[in-house]
Design an enzyme around this catalytic site. Structure first.
Site, short mmCIF file in Angstrom:
data_model
loop_
_atom_site.label_atom_id
_atom_site.label_comp_id
_atom_site.label_asym_id
_atom_site.label_seq_id
_atom_site.Cartn_x
_atom_site.Cartn_y
_atom_site.Cartn_z
N HIS A 277 0.82 -1.18 0.13
CA HIS A 277 0.01 -0.09 -0.10
C HIS A 277 0.83 1.35 -0.06
CE1 HIS A 277 -3.58 2.42 1.37
NE2 HIS A 277 -2.65 3.21 1.87
N GLU A 278 1.87 1.34 0.94
CA GLU A 278 2.39 2.62 1.07
C GLU A 278 3.65 2.76 -0.13
OE1 GLU A 278 1.85 4.80 3.12
OE2 GLU A 278 0.34 3.45 4.22
N HIS A 281 1.71 4.68 -2.71
CA HIS A 281 1.80 6.16 -2.48
C HIS A 281 3.46 6.64 -2.63
CE1 HIS A 281 -1.81 6.92 -0.49
NE2 HIS A 281 -1.50 6.11 0.57
N GLU A 307 -4.45 8.14 -2.78
CA GLU A 307 -5.08 6.91 -2.14
C GLU A 307 -5.32 5.85 -3.52
OE1 GLU A 307 -4.73 6.27 0.96
OE2 GLU A 307 -5.83 4.64 1.14
MG MG Z 1 -2.89 5.22 2.12
#
Ligand code: MG
Length: 512
Positions: A277-278, A281, A307
């Site tokens: 997830h990160e 980003h 996001e």
């Molecule tokens: Mg996030």
């Protein structure tokens, strides 16, 4: 003084100061000794004040107004000569740059300094009280502080100005251009379709996910996570992975992005999906184009689009059957030998288990948006003064029953679970759901543009995906608005239909 040149200089200074502030924040969450907090809070607050006063200063306004009149980019290019951090813009980039600076100055000028400092104080005390209240599961403890923050939030909305609802200028901070006129019908359609779909998926599947709870030492989880990061093209000469209580991504420079995760030695999905997830980003912040490097345009379009990048990787790629076709044998052979007895399908169903849950951050990808819809409805009602703080816990519990079919047994796992309201971040929650919807829409476009991509994922290859995201999203930074970007990539504005089709297809037809 050439106003365009002056504005570009101020822009770069603000850019640098913001990264310095990020560094202080990143350090606070990772390595700072606990008693460093007091001076650190002062340091960050001083820096934020300096940034704010630079933005609203007469010199900045003058440069901005002058720059709008002055349209000769070529002349600028010759004037700046060898200054490597500023590059000439294309006309589109230049227009976007002025648009963003207009927006930045306009917003900052509307907020009185006294409100900024009262809000800073109320939220700093509020966060500490919230943490205590959450621990003791006592909403009463937090109530007066939340009341104060809400009063200031309404004052903020009033200062920023609005036409239809005071919620609009708040959400606009995180998702520029977004309003309730768009959000409310979007979430209403999503709720109507997703609630029955979620129930159908839950009742159609029984999953025994014990295989995810096998002991898996932190060091080994980290090594496995690093291998996935490497395969994703996460560049370690420009990025780091560290540990923090709440995972986050922080950008400290154009070539310095920090991501964090947390490790649970008996539940590895926390760390592994957190890392993926990160990294989503992180890749975004590392991918801005050279021409906009070091400027206000070298930022994510909105929190929703940001996001979308993390959720794209975490859910659409990371929880994909094709992804684990490659990684599961490696996980079994090199990291978790006990998994050799667990069939692939059991593992896949386990990491995609859908069930009613109380805690947002632990929710599966299907029910996740319902957690957001609940928060959106409640915080909008609070800001509009149609719900009182005293009635909030009961409204929360009723909403949970209506949307997810379960009721918290205490406020610690209910209304007190998230930090956002104690930080004064009203209007933030919707961006999580928008990210999910954008990601579904982008994923559908990726499959259309590159039908072979699933075979590549099965081989642990993500080059096509990274390249596609870079071209469609990352290099552009803030040049286009979220709506423009979404239309460019998918041919239509944001549409929950993509997410609903993805969920139906994945959970009712393919893997169950
Ligand atoms: Mg996030």
């Amino acid at each position: 003084m050439n106003p365009w040149k002056e504005l570009r200089r101020i822009d770069h200074e603000v850019y640098l100061l913001r990264h310095v502030s990020s560094l202080l924040g990143w350090d606070q969450e990772t390595y700072m000794p606990i008693r460093g907090i007091e001076e650190r809070a002062e340091q960050i607050s001083l820096l934020e004040t300096l940034i704010h006063s630079k933005i609203v200063s007469p010199a900045t306004r003058e440069a901005l107004e002058g720059a709008k009149e002055q349209l000769d980019e070529e002349q600028f290019a010759t004037e700046i000569g060898g200054e490597s951090h500023v590059r000439p813009f294309t006309p589109i980039q230049r227009a976007a740059f002025l648009r963003e600076w207009d927006r930045r100055v306009a917003r900052a000028s509307k907020i009185p300094t006294s409100l900024v400092s009262r809000m800073a104080y109320a939220t700093s005390v509020g966060q500490a009280k919230w943490a205590q209240a959450k621990k003791e599961a006592s909403f009463e403890l937090f109530k007066p502080y939340l009341q104060e923050i809400l009063i200031l939030t309404r004052e903020l909305a009033g200062a920023l100005g609005f036409r239809e609802t005071p919620y609009d200028p708040l959400v606009d901070e995180y998702e520029p251009g977004m309003t309730c006129a768009v959000l409310s019908p979007l979430f209403e359609q999503l709720r109507k379709d997703l609630v029955p779909l979620f129930r159908e998926i839950v009742s159609a599947s029984t999953v025994d996910d014990r295989c995810l709870h096998l002991p898996f030492p932190k060091e080994a989880q980290e090594e496995f996570g690093m291998r996935i990061l490497q395969a994703m093209g996460f560049p370690f000469e420009r990025a780091r992975l560290d540990v923090s209580v709440h995972p986050f991504t922080s950008t400290l420079g154009a070539d310095d992005v920090r991501i964090t995760t947390r490790y649970n030695p008996t539940y590895f999905p926390t760390a592994i999906f957190g890392i993926i997830h990160e990294a989503g980003h992180g890749l975004y912040d590392l991918g801005f184009g050279d021409e906009i490097r070091g400027t206000i345009l070298a930022e994510g379009v909105s929190l929703g689009i940001h996001e979308s990048q993390s959720r794209f990787w975490e859910n659409y790629i990371g929880r994909n059957k094709a992804f684990w076709t490659y990684w599961y044998p490696i996980l079994q052979k090199e990291y978790l030998k006990d998994l050799s007895l667990v069939p692939f399908d059991t593992f896949l169903l386990s990491i995609n288990r859908v069930q009613p849950s109380l805690i947002r951050v632990e929710a599966d990808e299907v029910s996740y948006p319902l957690h957001i819809i609940l928060r959106y409805n409640l915080e909008k009602a609070l800001v509009e003064d149609s719900l009182s703080i005293s009635d909030l816990p009961a409204a929360w519990n009723d909403g949970m029953v209506e949307l997810l079919g379960i009721k918290p047994s205490h406020d610690g796992e209910g209304v007190l679970q998230d930090i956002h309201w104690s930080m004064g971040s009203f209007g933030y929650f919707p961006t999580y759901a928008l990210g999910t919807l954008y990601a579904a829409q982008f994923y559908s476009s990726l499959l259309k543009d590159h039908p072979q991509v699933l075979q590549e994922i099965e081989q642990g290859k993500y080059g096509t995906i990274v390249q596609w995201l870079r071209e469609k999203v990352h290099t552009l930074g803030k040049i286009f608005t979220a709506e423009e970007l979404c239309r460019q990539i998918t041919g239509s504005p944001i549409d929950p239909g993509y997410f609903l089709r993805y969920v139906r297809e994945k959970y009712l037809h393919r893997i169950s």
